[in-house]
Design a protein around this motif. Structure first.
Motif, mmCIF file in Angstrom:
data_model
loop_
_atom_site.group_PDB
_atom_site.id
_atom_site.type_symbol
_atom_site.label_atom_id
_atom_site.label_comp_id
_atom_site.label_asym_id
_atom_site.label_seq_id
_atom_site.Cartn_x
_atom_site.Cartn_y
_atom_site.Cartn_z
ATOM 1 N N UNK A 127 0.854 -1.183 0.000
ATOM 2 C CA UNK A 127 0.000 0.000 0.000
ATOM 3 C C UNK A 127 0.888 1.230 0.000
ATOM 4 N N UNK A 128 0.524 2.216 -0.797
ATOM 5 C CA UNK A 128 1.305 3.439 -0.886
ATOM 6 C C UNK A 128 0.427 4.546 -1.439
ATOM 7 N N UNK A 129 0.898 5.770 -1.367
ATOM 8 C CA UNK A 129 0.177 6.877 -1.979
ATOM 9 C C UNK A 129 0.956 7.352 -3.198
ATOM 10 N N UNK A 130 0.212 7.759 -4.209
ATOM 11 C CA UNK A 130 0.873 8.291 -5.398
ATOM 12 C C UNK A 130 1.274 9.741 -5.142
ATOM 13 N N UNK A 131 1.834 10.402 -6.134
ATOM 14 C CA UNK A 131 2.329 11.766 -5.945
ATOM 15 C C UNK A 131 1.221 12.763 -5.640
ATOM 16 N N UNK A 132 -0.015 12.409 -5.969
ATOM 17 C CA UNK A 132 -1.150 13.285 -5.667
ATOM 18 C C UNK A 132 -1.801 12.950 -4.326
ATOM 19 N N UNK A 133 -1.294 11.909 -3.662
ATOM 20 C CA UNK A 133 -1.817 11.553 -2.341
ATOM 21 C C UNK A 133 -2.930 10.520 -2.364
ATOM 22 N N UNK A 134 -3.227 9.943 -3.525
ATOM 23 C CA UNK A 134 -4.259 8.920 -3.614
ATOM 24 C C UNK A 134 -3.692 7.567 -3.198
ATOM 25 N N UNK A 135 -4.473 6.834 -2.408
ATOM 26 C CA UNK A 135 -4.044 5.528 -1.937
ATOM 27 C C UNK A 135 -4.063 4.520 -3.080
#
Length: 70
Positions: free
Chosen positions: A27-35
């Protein structure tokens, strides 16, 4: 640092085998903060470790700034 990383990789791969784990969910967030999440099989994780080791190894004669893509 390379030796420590190798020990950590071996520990992870050994634990996956000992516990009969079929998938690792990351699990991680992309550069825009979406999970985001992705499931990785142990064999793919081993290949990712190998690829990460190769990509972090110093390259002779080339710096990231001087590398061009066409």
């Amino acid at each position: 640092m390379g030796v420590e990383m190798d020990k950590q990789q071996e520990f992870v791969l050994r634990t996956l085998e000992e516990r009969d784990i079929h998938f690792v969910r990351l699990w991680f967030t992309d550069v825009l903060g979406f999970l985001k999440s992705v499931a990785v099989a142990p064999a793919e994780l081993e290949q990712a470790f190998d690829g990460a080791s190769a990509s972090t190894a110093p390259r002779s004669g080339a710096s990231p700034a001087s590398t061009s893509r066409t």
